[in-house]
Design a protein around this motif. Structure first.
Motif, short mmCIF file in Angstrom:
data_model
loop_
_atom_site.label_atom_id
_atom_site.label_comp_id
_atom_site.label_asym_id
_atom_site.label_seq_id
_atom_site.Cartn_x
_atom_site.Cartn_y
_atom_site.Cartn_z
N ASP A 1 0.84 -1.21 0.00
CA ASP A 1 0.00 0.00 0.00
C ASP A 1 0.87 1.25 0.00
OD1 ASP A 1 -2.33 -1.37 -0.11
OD2 ASP A 1 -2.98 -0.97 1.95
N SER B 1 2.47 1.66 -3.47
CA SER B 1 1.45 2.06 -4.42
C SER B 1 1.16 3.56 -4.27
CB SER B 1 0.16 1.26 -4.19
OG SER B 1 -0.87 1.74 -5.02
N TYR B 2 1.05 4.02 -3.04
CA TYR B 2 0.79 5.44 -2.80
C TYR B 2 1.96 6.30 -3.30
CZ TYR B 2 0.56 9.87 -0.35
OH TYR B 2 0.56 11.21 -0.05
N ARG C 1 1.66 6.33 -7.13
CA ARG C 1 0.44 6.96 -7.64
C ARG C 1 0.41 8.47 -7.39
NH1 ARG C 1 -1.59 3.23 -11.10
NH2 ARG C 1 -2.01 1.24 -10.10
N LEU D 1 1.34 -3.14 -10.04
CA LEU D 1 0.33 -2.59 -9.13
C LEU D 1 -1.07 -2.83 -9.68
CD1 LEU D 1 1.95 0.86 -8.24
CD2 LEU D 1 1.89 -1.21 -6.83
N PRO E 1 -6.30 0.82 -9.78
CA PRO E 1 -7.27 1.30 -8.79
C PRO E 1 -8.65 1.48 -9.41
CG PRO E 1 -5.82 3.09 -9.47
CD PRO E 1 -5.27 1.83 -10.09
N LYS E 2 -9.67 1.03 -8.74
CA LYS E 2 -11.03 1.17 -9.22
C LYS E 2 -11.80 2.11 -8.31
CE LYS E 2 -11.31 -3.38 -11.43
NZ LYS E 2 -12.06 -4.66 -11.53
N ALA E 3 -12.36 3.11 -8.93
CA ALA E 3 -13.12 4.09 -8.17
C ALA E 3 -14.46 3.50 -7.77
CB ALA E 3 -13.33 5.35 -9.00
N CYS F 1 -12.99 8.24 -14.38
CA CYS F 1 -13.40 8.40 -12.98
C CYS F 1 -14.91 8.69 -12.91
CB CYS F 1 -12.61 9.54 -12.35
SG CYS F 1 -12.79 9.66 -10.57
N PHE G 1 -10.12 10.78 -4.97
CA PHE G 1 -9.67 9.55 -5.64
C PHE G 1 -8.58 9.88 -6.66
CE2 PHE G 1 -9.86 6.75 -9.31
CZ PHE G 1 -9.65 5.52 -8.72
N PHE H 1 -4.70 8.47 -6.63
CA PHE H 1 -4.32 7.45 -7.60
C PHE H 1 -3.91 8.00 -8.97
CE2 PHE H 1 -7.25 5.37 -4.61
CZ PHE H 1 -6.40 4.38 -4.13
N GLU H 2 -4.12 9.29 -9.19
CA GLU H 2 -3.71 9.91 -10.45
C GLU H 2 -3.06 11.27 -10.17
OE1 GLU H 2 -3.62 8.51 -13.24
OE2 GLU H 2 -5.04 6.84 -13.15
#
Length: 575
Positions: free
Chosen positions: A63, A66-67, A70, A133, A136-138, A304, A322, A326-327
């Motif tokens: 995690d 990933s952060y 992202r 990775l 990511p799904k919103a 998104c 979000f 993640f973006e």
């Protein structure tokens, strides 16, 4: 390829350098630095090195990494605190600072250090990690907006006629632009708003979202600005000599159904290089060295938005959050943008809320909402030491948006849309032109609006009067009556009545009989007709004599003479 040997040889061999990597990889220490470098180069050069380390990490470490990736390595302690709290890690910092120490969030033995050679992540490792990775799904929870004075952009899918109205206004020269700015004048905007009937959302901080006529000009509008920009970037409209004109795609656009228009404008917006949402940000003062544009980020915003449950309201803050998590690199180079700190009258590095959040707000409010892909609720936002500005509070995905974003294969058109198919129009014996509500309706309206008077217009039909006045106006616009006859023959769904055809042919012949040339003489192929014109009441004061089949005019009287001739139901053209 990364030069690992060069990187490792530049690092110290102590616990802050090579030894730290040995500890993270659980390797036995070598005797000399050169031996340590050789061992590390051999390990890091293996093609599966990154995946091997990644799959051996704990969920907490995954995690964190990933952060880090992202968010484009623009770390906030508040985000790291939340991740640590989620996994029960005893983090040290409680302060939500703009920068922080990673050592506060994982021990020195963590495998994360193996991926952060020399305390920074090499690009080669970052690229490999992005492949590993999970995407990511919103997922946004429905949230009803409060029932108060919020302004709303809603139902644009049912009001796509607004785009047609702007074309019609441009077609009859009702929309002009300022010579100084090239933008639509305030009077033109007001004409457009009066025809559409919607209440404009004013973007100026000083106006506080008041009435539709409480704005300084075109650039102070939101919906009108978005409509015009979408039509310009798709070449449906164009600018010529500081005037709005029909563009090269106007005819093609006029023949499209409503869903086709939406798709055409949506695709044009995603690909546009001319639209610059960042120039529309208000509420803060930004400084950057080159012009950023959002055309590369629009698809990410659309992805998104597509995660919103159809016909359900969600908070805009959730969407922004979000994308921030993640973006973070949604706008390339954003970390070099600065914002004015009003407290100290100096520029500091802009945060997400200073820049990206506001840019996404503009993109959704002025384009995705105006297109009808989403509905939005808008309130007046206030920033500390900054100006007030309109900002989205809630967003709702429409049926049209779900279709445009590709999450629904079909779009069920509202009853307010034009019926599919081409019907043309009906020329009636009483000289009425009846244009019905089919997909080609706009095309015919654009043609007849230029010279015919509208007798009536509603959802079902538009009725035009085909008379002498209309023909005279057409000639003034250099539209030959023969072209009008040809158009009616090509598109009328029923044969042209004999009396109408006879009148049109007669008008066509008559339109060629009297001409005013720049030499200021009146000509006619009929000497008796010329004598008739000469004897019209008031003509003697405007002429200086007669030569054969011509009448000599006094200087600067061309328009007066033309008007006088047309009052007597005779056609006249100025050449």
């Amino acid at each position: 390829m990364t030069n690992w040997r060069e990187i490792f040889e530049s690092m110290p061999a102590n616990s802050n350098g090579l030894l730290l990597l040995f500890r993270a990889l659980k390797l036995s220490s070598a005797r000399t630095k050169s031996q340590m470098v050789d061992i590390l180069v051999d390990i890091y050069s293996k093609p599966d090195f990154v995946s091997m380390v990644y799959y051996e990490m704990t969920d907490y470490e995954k995690d964190l990494i990933s952060y880090i990736i992202r968010c484009n390595q623009q770390l906030l302690a508040s985000d790291l605190n939340a991740i640590a709290m989620k996994h029960g890690y005893p983090y040290k910092s409680e302060n939500a600072r703009r920068s922080c120490k990673l050592a506060d969030y994982f021990p020195l033995s963590s495998k994360l250090y193996a991926l952060m050679a020399d305390r920074s992540m090499p690009s080669e490792i970052e690229l490999e990690l992005r492949k590993l990775l999970p995407i990511p799904k919103a997922a946004f929870l429905p949230a009803l907006p409060p029932e108060d004075w919020h302004r709303e952009i809603s139902g644009r899918e049912n009001q796509f006629k607004d785009f047609d109205i702007m074309l019609q206004c441009v077609n009859i020269n009702a929309l002009s632009s300022s010579k100084q700015t090239g933008n639509m004048t305030k009077a033109s905007v007001q004409k457009f708003l009066n025809k559409t009937g919607f209440i404009e959302i004013v973007r100026s901080a000083q106006k506080k979202l008041k009435s539709d006529d409480d704005f300084k000009g075109f650039t102070d509008t939101t919906i009108t600005f978005g409509i015009a920009q979408l039509l310009l970037t798709s070449e449906v409209l164009c600018m010529s000599d500081n005037k709005y004109m029909l563009g090269s795609k106007a005819l093609e656009f006029s023949e499209m159904t409503t869903p086709e228009k939406a798709r055409f404008l949506y695709d044009s917006y995603l690909a546009s290089n001319s639209i610059n949402e960042l120039d529309r940000i208000c509420g803060v003062k930004l400084r950057y060295s080159y012009s950023f544009k959002l055309h590369s980020a629009r698809r990410k915003i659309a992805e998104c938005l597509s995660a919103i449950p159809v016909n359900n309201w969600v908070k805009f803050s959730d969407i922004s959050e979000f994308l921030r998590l993640f973006e973070r690199s949604i706008i390339n180079g954003s970390k070099y943008i600065q914002v004015l700190d009003e407290r100290f009258s100096s520029f500091i590095t802009a945060t997400w809320n200073d820049f990206e959040h506001l840019a996404i707000n503009i993109s959704i409010m002025e384009y995705f909402a105006v297109l009808g892909a989403v509905d939005v609720k808008i309130d007046l936002a206030h920033r500390e030491y900054g100006d007030m500005h309109p900002e989205i509070t809630h967003v709702r995905l429409t049926e049209l948006g779900a279709w445009l974003f590709g999450i629904q294969s079909d779009y069920k058109k509202s009853s307010t849309h034009a019926i599919e198919g081409n019907l043309g129009f009906i020329v009636q014996p009483n000289f009425d032109i009846v244009v019905q509500n089919k997909s080609d309706r706009l095309r015919h309206e654009l043609f007849f609006d230029r010279f015919c008077e509208r007798a009536s217009s509603d959802f079902e039909v538009t009725v035009y009067k085909l008379n002498f006045k209309a023909m005279a106006k057409a000639l003034a616009l250099k539209i030959p009556i023969s072209e009008i006859i040809s158009y009616c023959e090509s598109f009328s769904s029923v044969p042209i009545p004999d009396n109408v055809r006879s009148a049109l042919n007669s008008w066509d012949e008559q339109s060629k009989r009297i001409k005013i040339r720049l030499a200021c003489i009146i000509e006619s192929d009929d000497i008796y007709l010329l004598e008739e014109v000469k004897n019209y009441k008031g003509m003697e004061d405007l002429t200086e004599g007669k030569i054969a089949t011509s009448i000599i005019l006094k200087p600067n009287n061309e328009m007066k003479v033309k008007s006088l001739i047309e009052k007597n139901n005779r056609f006249c053209v100025i050449e």
